[in-house]
Scaffold this motif. Structure first.
Motif, PDB file in Angstrom:
ATOM      1  N   ASN A  55      72.313  54.248  24.734  1.00 10.05           N
ATOM      2  CA  ASN A  55      73.320  55.514  24.210  1.00 10.05           C
ATOM      3  C   ASN A  55      73.894  54.441  22.724  1.00 10.05           C
ATOM      4  N   THR A  56      74.487  54.715  22.590  1.00 12.76           N
ATOM      5  CA  THR A  56      75.556  54.030  21.201  1.00 12.76           C
ATOM      6  C   THR A  56      76.444  53.979  22.221  1.00 12.76           C
ATOM      7  N   LEU A  57      77.363  52.984  22.063  1.00 13.42           N
ATOM      8  CA  LEU A  57      78.411  52.650  21.691  1.00 13.42           C
ATOM      9  C   LEU A  57      79.414  53.407  20.923  1.00 13.42           C
ATOM     10  N   ALA A  58      80.213  53.994  20.922  1.00 11.88           N
ATOM     11  CA  ALA A  58      81.527  54.653  20.280  1.00 11.88           C
ATOM     12  C   ALA A  58      82.845  54.092  20.583  1.00 11.88           C
ATOM     13  N   THR A  59      83.524  53.018  19.481  1.00 12.38           N
ATOM     14  CA  THR A  59      85.036  52.797  20.290  1.00 12.38           C
ATOM     15  C   THR A  59      85.895  53.559  18.688  1.00 12.38           C
ATOM     16  N   GLY A  60      87.406  53.532  19.157  1.00  8.69           N
ATOM     17  CA  GLY A  60      87.877  53.869  18.176  1.00  8.69           C
ATOM     18  C   GLY A  60      87.808  55.828  17.931  1.00  8.69           C
ATOM     19  N   ARG A  61      88.094  55.825  18.979  1.00  8.20           N
ATOM     20  CA  ARG A  61      87.340  57.587  18.897  1.00  8.20           C
ATOM     21  C   ARG A  61      88.952  58.164  19.401  1.00  8.20           C
ATOM     22  N   GLY A  62      89.268  57.213  19.963  1.00  6.09           N
ATOM     23  CA  GLY A  62      90.460  58.015  21.006  1.00  6.09           C
ATOM     24  C   GLY A  62      90.207  58.783  22.050  1.00  6.09           C
ATOM     25  N   ALA A  63      90.415  58.913  23.401  1.00 10.05           N
ATOM     26  CA  ALA A  63      90.551  59.557  24.472  1.00 10.05           C
ATOM     27  C   ALA A  63      90.492  61.645  24.313  1.00 10.05           C
ATOM     28  N   VAL A  64      90.353  62.214  23.638  1.00  9.10           N
ATOM     29  CA  VAL A  64      90.462  63.740  23.231  1.00  9.10           C
ATOM     30  C   VAL A  64      89.284  64.248  23.134  1.00  9.10           C
ATOM     31  N   PHE A  65      87.863  64.435  23.600  1.00  9.70           N
ATOM     32  CA  PHE A  65      86.940  64.414  23.514  1.00  9.70           C
ATOM     33  C   PHE A  65      86.442  66.560  24.038  1.00  9.70           C
ATOM     34  N   PRO A  66      86.028  67.274  23.235  1.00 12.99           N
ATOM     35  CA  PRO A  66      85.692  68.333  23.247  1.00 12.99           C
ATOM     36  C   PRO A  66      85.151  68.963  25.022  1.00 12.99           C
ATOM     37  N   SER A  67      84.085  67.673  24.708  1.00 14.95           N
ATOM     38  CA  SER A  67      82.795  67.941  26.117  1.00 14.95           C
ATOM     39  C   SER A  67      81.895  66.850  26.175  1.00 14.95           C
ATOM     40  N   VAL A  68      81.948  66.487  27.251  1.00 14.82           N
ATOM     41  CA  VAL A  68      81.110  64.759  27.314  1.00 14.82           C
ATOM     42  C   VAL A  68      80.924  65.167  28.846  1.00 14.82           C
ATOM     43  N   ARG A  69      79.287  64.652  29.024  1.00 10.62           N
ATOM     44  CA  ARG A  69      78.578  64.775  30.210  1.00 10.62           C
ATOM     45  C   ARG A  69      78.844  63.457  30.805  1.00 10.62           C
ATOM     46  N   LEU A  70      78.759  64.053  32.448  1.00 13.35           N
ATOM     47  CA  LEU A  70      79.399  62.423  33.102  1.00 13.35           C
ATOM     48  C   LEU A  70      78.259  62.180  33.801  1.00 13.35           C
ATOM     49  N   ILE A  71      77.594  61.142  34.078  1.00 15.29           N
ATOM     50  CA  ILE A  71      77.026  60.479  34.626  1.00 15.29           C
ATOM     51  C   ILE A  71      77.304  59.791  35.921  1.00 15.29           C
ATOM     52  N   GLY A  72      77.249  59.591  37.110  1.00 14.55           N
ATOM     53  CA  GLY A  72      77.072  58.231  38.105  1.00 14.55           C
ATOM     54  C   GLY A  72      76.643  58.819  39.851  1.00 14.55           C
ATOM     55  N   TYR A  73      76.239  57.663  40.421  1.00 21.90           N
ATOM     56  CA  TYR A  73      75.232  57.796  41.218  1.00 21.90           C
ATOM     57  C   TYR A  73      76.409  57.625  42.745  1.00 21.90           C
ATOM     58  N   PRO A  74      76.926  59.198  43.373  1.00 25.99           N
ATOM     59  CA  PRO A  74      78.029  59.066  44.292  1.00 25.99           C
ATOM     60  C   PRO A  74      77.520  59.250  45.932  1.00 25.99           C
ATOM     61  N   GLY A  75      77.800  57.893  46.727  1.00 30.30           N
ATOM     62  CA  GLY A  75      78.199  57.746  47.673  1.00 30.30           C
ATOM     63  C   GLY A  75      76.359  57.103  48.199  1.00 30.30           C
TER      64      GLY A  75
END
Length: 626
Positions: free
Chosen positions: A234-254
């Motif tokens: 994936n592409t590292l994106a910096t300097g774009r702030g904190a507010v995004f209309p749509s983000v996909r969050l992925i993680g490995y829980p428990g």
């Protein structure tokens, strides 16, 4: 032996050229045009819009190989691994009566999360510590060398324990190693190649939360292929702030057999509990322990399974106190700089072992030199030796970035070393390590050749007691003659203001003297001397701190005298409180002794890195006060 020292310096210069070239090529450039990978396909994917020629980087030291990692991280061990402890609770609230912030407009919890088969460039980062096997979530970031993975800083922080770190892309219980195992690269001491902002180490997990991000260099798979060539990134994106209309969050829980995904907006959250900084906030159900380091993917393309990484689960409260609202540091220029350092192979910051100001106030004498080799592939850095008021002598190994990563007692507290009046270091004996030169209260001068991590090995008295050396006020060793290339010369300030250069000191003493200044009243106000290379000529410059708090640079002083002067600091009340001054190569930006270190009267320690015709920017290494 002196040839080996020259080769050592040459290696340091070669690394500098490579590292600076890499940083110039990368600085301010956002890696774009990410490599793609299908959501379930196992075929390797080529990246686009990555520099064709990767910036040079020193080769790694494969102490921990893909073969060893694959044998260690068996399917059974991976399945038994626990989420890395981060304090996240599956239910609301840190404690009774403590409210948990919710994402604006979403209520306490967010949209339902769902398990899925995972993505090739996202997986588990495994670690074995003294208390067992653990994992966090990590993701491949497009990079020129195709070997960088992103996760949370608190997952890779050295305080979490060392061990056998390995990245396993798209782990599921049903298919535990669909793309193999990628070992985390190590240095010659077996320490993982992990880049975390030094402020995170210094300030801890609460006050360092804005820098809770880690870039990790992973080694090739057992067939020699790099991780990005196998699974994409994936592409590292910096300097774009904190507010995004749509983000996909992925993680490995428990202990779940598959990863979770969730889509939602992000908002800006500023803690009210005293934690500094602001953070991305997203409401997504059930992102329990183990999801730390999971990527926030903006502009997510479900067809390619890729997006722009604008955050990772971490930051405030190591990602949030509950599993239903997650947080990330804001990806600003500091994150970009950290990525650039990882790509260029600049020495990673390590936890600093220097004591606090209240202890440093008792460091009555200090000097610098190359006493211990820095673990490869990082370039050698100056070490620090401190003589304490109780007579103890301590070596701090230089680690670059203005940091020191090992504390080694050379001499236990004793009455003899309390009698040391002046201390300096140079290459007098001609071996591969520096030597200490000590002036004692009785006026004698002693050489301790080849000081290293194993201590002091022998001593040679080169000036007997009861001589004029009882009138020595300050001394500093460096390269002040043009007949060789070694820091084996000594400049001395005497009580009457005379300045003397002693040439080519070795185990038999000096070989010639030059009077640089006749006795005079002006130089009686020279409070401290330091040898540096501020001008970049590979010859020593003399830095003088005067009693009025002013600071003067004498470039390329040699047997011909002083060749001009540069005022580095005007008279200043603050600088009258400088008690110990020295110079060395303490930063990671170059390999010159152009970093000026000051121990203040209150024990505070300041570093003025990359000094030249003016002092560099001050970095506080130890702050006085509460």
């Amino acid at each position: 032996m002196r040839t080996s020292q020259l080769h050592r310096a040459g290696r340091r210069r070669a690394f500098l050229i490579a590292a600076v070239t890499a940083l110039l090529a990368l600085c301010g450039t956002l890696v774009a045009g990410a490599g793609t990978a299908g959501a379930t396909g196992a075929a390797g994917v080529s990246a686009s819009a990555i520099p064709v020629t990767a910036p040079p980087r020193p080769p790694g030291v494969p102490r921990w190989t893909a073969s060893a990692a694959g044998k260690f991280w068996t399917a059974r061990r991976m399945l038994a691994a626990k989420p890395f402890p981060d304090g996240r609770s599956p239910t609301a609230g840190k404690a009774a009566g403590t409210s948990t912030p919710s994402a604006e407009g979403t209520g306490r919890t967010g949209p339902s999360s769902s398990h899925f088969g995972g993505l090739p460039m996202i997986g588990r980062m495994y670690m074995q510590t003294g208390s067992g096997a653990y994992f966090c979530t990590a993701s491949v970031i497009n990079s020129p060398h195709h070997d960088i993975v992103l996760t949370a800083g608190h997952c890779m922080d050295a305080r979490a324990g060392g061990g056998s770190f390995a990245f396993v892309p798209q782990w599921t219980a049903a298919t535990p190693q669909p793309y193999g195992v990628f070992p985390v690269a190590t240095d010659s001491e077996g320490r993982s190649r992990v880049w975390i902002d030094g402020r995170y180490y210094d300030r801890g997990r609460v006050r360092g939360a804005p820098w809770d991000t880690a870039f990790v260099q992973v080694g090739a798979r057992s067939d020699g292929k790099q991780v990005q060539d196998v699974v994409g990134g994936n592409t590292l994106a910096t300097g774009r702030g904190a507010v995004f209309p749509s983000v996909r969050l992925i993680g490995y829980p428990g202990a779940d057999s598959q990863p979770l995904m969730c889509d939602n907006q992000t908002t800006l959250y500023t803690p009210t509990d005293g934690t500094p900084g602001s953070y991305l906030q997203i409401a997504c159900d059930d992102f329990r322990g183990g999801t730390s380091g999971g990527p926030f993917l903006a502009n997510f393309d479900p067809n390619s399974g890729t997006g722009d990484v604008v955050g990772d689960i971490g930051g405030w409260d190591t990602g949030g106190p509950t599993a239903d609202v997650s947080y990330s540091p804001v990806f600003d220029s500091s994150i970009q700089n950290l990525y650039d350092a990882a790509v260029a192979g600049i020495a990673p910051a390590r936890p600093n072992v220097l004591p606090g100001a209240s202890t440093l106030a008792h460091a009555t004498l200090m000097t610098s030199g190359y006493f211990t080799p820095t673990p490869s592939p990082d370039p050698d850095k100056s070490d620090l030796i401190a003589r304490w008021s109780d007579g103890e002598l301590t070596l701090y190994r230089g680690a670059g970035n203005g940091r020191f990563d090992q504390e080694i007692q050379l001499v236990a507290p004793n009455s003899t070393w309390k009698k040391a009046v002046s201390l300096t270091a140079g290459d007098f004996a001609g071996a591969n390590t520096y030597d200490l030169l000590v002036r004692w209260t009785d006026g004698s001068l002693t050489l301790f050749p080849d000081v290293d991590a194993n201590g002091l090995h022998r001593q040679i008295r080169i000036v007997r007691s009861g001589t004029l050396w009882q009138h020595e006020v300050a001394m500093t060793a460096g390269r002040y003659t043009t007949d060789d290339r070694w820091p084996d010369d000594l400049i001395v300030r005497w009580s009457d203001g005379e300045i003397t250069l002693y040439r080519n000191i070795d185990s038999t003493g000096p070989h010639g003297t030059v009077r640089l200044e006749a006795p005079n009243s002006i130089w009686t106000h020279a409070a401290s001397l330091a040898s540096a290379d501020f001008t970049g000529t590979d010859e020593s410059d003399l830095v003088v701190r005067w009693s009025d708090g002013s600071l003067t640079l004498y470039p390329d002083a040699d047997q011909g005298g002083f060749h001009g002067e540069v005022r580095l600091q005007a008279a200043s009340p603050r600088w009258t409180h400088a008690r110990v001054t020295l110079a060395g190569d303490f930063t990671s930006t170059d390999t010159r002794s152009d970093d000026y270190l000051v121990r203040w009267s209150d024990g505070g320690l300041s570093l003025y890195g990359d000094s030249g015709s003016s002092l560099g920017t001050e970095t506080v290494l130890a702050a006085a006060g509460p």
